[in-house]
Design a protein around this motif. Structure first.
Motif, short mmCIF file in Angstrom:
data_model
loop_
_atom_site.label_atom_id
_atom_site.label_comp_id
_atom_site.label_asym_id
_atom_site.label_seq_id
_atom_site.Cartn_x
_atom_site.Cartn_y
_atom_site.Cartn_z
N GLU A 41 0.83 -1.20 0.00
CA GLU A 41 0.00 0.00 0.00
C GLU A 41 0.87 1.26 0.00
O GLU A 41 1.84 1.35 0.75
N PHE A 42 0.49 2.21 -0.80
CA PHE A 42 1.17 3.49 -0.86
C PHE A 42 0.89 4.31 0.39
O PHE A 42 -0.24 4.38 0.86
N LEU A 43 1.94 4.94 0.91
CA LEU A 43 1.77 5.86 2.04
C LEU A 43 1.96 7.31 1.58
O LEU A 43 1.09 8.15 1.76
N VAL A 44 3.13 7.59 1.00
CA VAL A 44 3.48 8.98 0.71
C VAL A 44 4.55 9.04 -0.37
O VAL A 44 5.37 8.13 -0.50
N SER A 45 4.51 10.11 -1.15
CA SER A 45 5.59 10.40 -2.09
C SER A 45 6.14 11.78 -1.79
O SER A 45 5.44 12.66 -1.26
N PHE A 46 7.40 11.98 -2.14
CA PHE A 46 8.14 13.18 -1.73
C PHE A 46 9.01 13.60 -2.89
O PHE A 46 9.72 12.78 -3.47
N TYR A 47 8.92 14.88 -3.22
CA TYR A 47 9.68 15.41 -4.36
C TYR A 47 9.98 16.87 -4.10
O TYR A 47 9.11 17.60 -3.61
N ASN A 48 11.17 17.27 -4.41
CA ASN A 48 11.54 18.69 -4.28
C ASN A 48 11.29 19.18 -2.86
O ASN A 48 10.76 20.29 -2.65
N ASN A 49 11.65 18.34 -1.91
CA ASN A 49 11.58 18.68 -0.48
C ASN A 49 10.18 18.91 0.05
O ASN A 49 10.01 19.63 1.06
N GLU A 50 9.20 18.30 -0.58
CA GLU A 50 7.86 18.39 -0.02
C GLU A 50 7.05 17.16 -0.42
O GLU A 50 7.38 16.49 -1.39
#
Lengths: 113, 118
Positions: free
Chosen positions: A44-53
């Motif tokens: 299951e996906f929780l979170v993605s993070f890109y460009n410090n956010e």
């Protein structure tokens, strides 16, 4: 082949305690993710993070969860007050560009007692 | 929202034979990626194969190939000359394609447990 590194491999904690799961993504990757897998169930996906956010998060990722990239290499997942149902394998992943394959770490097995 | 369905919870095959794992998905997107990941007992997630939806040609990687039917929203995995090391859980996964900016998540199916028998 370069690897995503996760530590620790196993973490046991008491309900209500805070835990921090650590990940070192591949150095030239730009996108970072946390997924979890309860034993016998799907990933299951929780979170993605890109460009410090945070770029996207699931309904699982509530106020008890947070992510941080404190320096240029580490990517952490914090669970503030663990619950029994947080027991799962937590995978960190990264990829260099949108749509490219995700490289997964070997996971941290979290057991909440 | 996207959904990925793997209708075969478990399958088995004899060593050296061929097996096909099924996957269907539901989306309104026209541009996306599809993946098969393998998870052996070590629980490491290993990419098997990747398909870009705008490409009509089916992806192949050595003994692994896919049958991508975009109109039917079907993405099956064929494993030829099965080996004992292929024993694992196989997950089908979907990712929307986004131009620029941040990435989209992978949505996984529930998986198919494949056992290769000697």
């Amino acid at each position: 082949e370069p690897e995503v590194t996760q530590t620790p491999s196993h973490q046991v904690t008491q309900m209500g305690q805070e835990v921090i799961l650590r990940c070192v993504p591949i150095s030239n990757h730009l996108y970072f993710y946390w997924y979890r897998q309860i034993l016998g169930q799907k990933v299951e996906f929780l979170v993605s993070f890109y460009n410090n956010e945070i770029s996207e998060k699931s309904e699982i990722f509530d106020d008890q969860f947070s992510v941080e990239r404190p320096d240029g290499s580490n990517f952490t997942l914090k669970i503030r007050s663990t619950k029994l149902e947080d027991s799962a394998m937590y995978f960190c992943a990264s990829n260099p560009q949108a749509g490219e394959k995700l490289f997964f770490g070997s996971g941290t097995q979290l057991s909440v007692l | 929202a996207q959904t990925v369905t793997q209708s075969q919870p478990e399958m088995s095959v004899q060593e050296a034979e061929t097996v096909t794992l099924s996957c269907t998905y539901d989306t309104s997107e026209s541009n996306y990626y599809l993946f098969w990941y393998k998870q052996p007992p070590s629980r490491q997630m290993i990419l098997v194969i990747r398909q870009e939806a705008y490409k009509q040609q089916n992806a192949t990687e050595n003994r692994f190939s896919v049958n991508f039917q975009k109109a039917a929203k079907s993405f099956s995995l064929k494993i030829s000359d099965s080996q004992l090391g292929d024993t694992a859980m196989y997950f089908c996964a979907f990712m929307k394609r986004r131009s620029g900016g941040s990435n989209y998540k992978l949505t996984f199916g529930k998986g198919t447990l494949l056992t290769v028998n000697p």
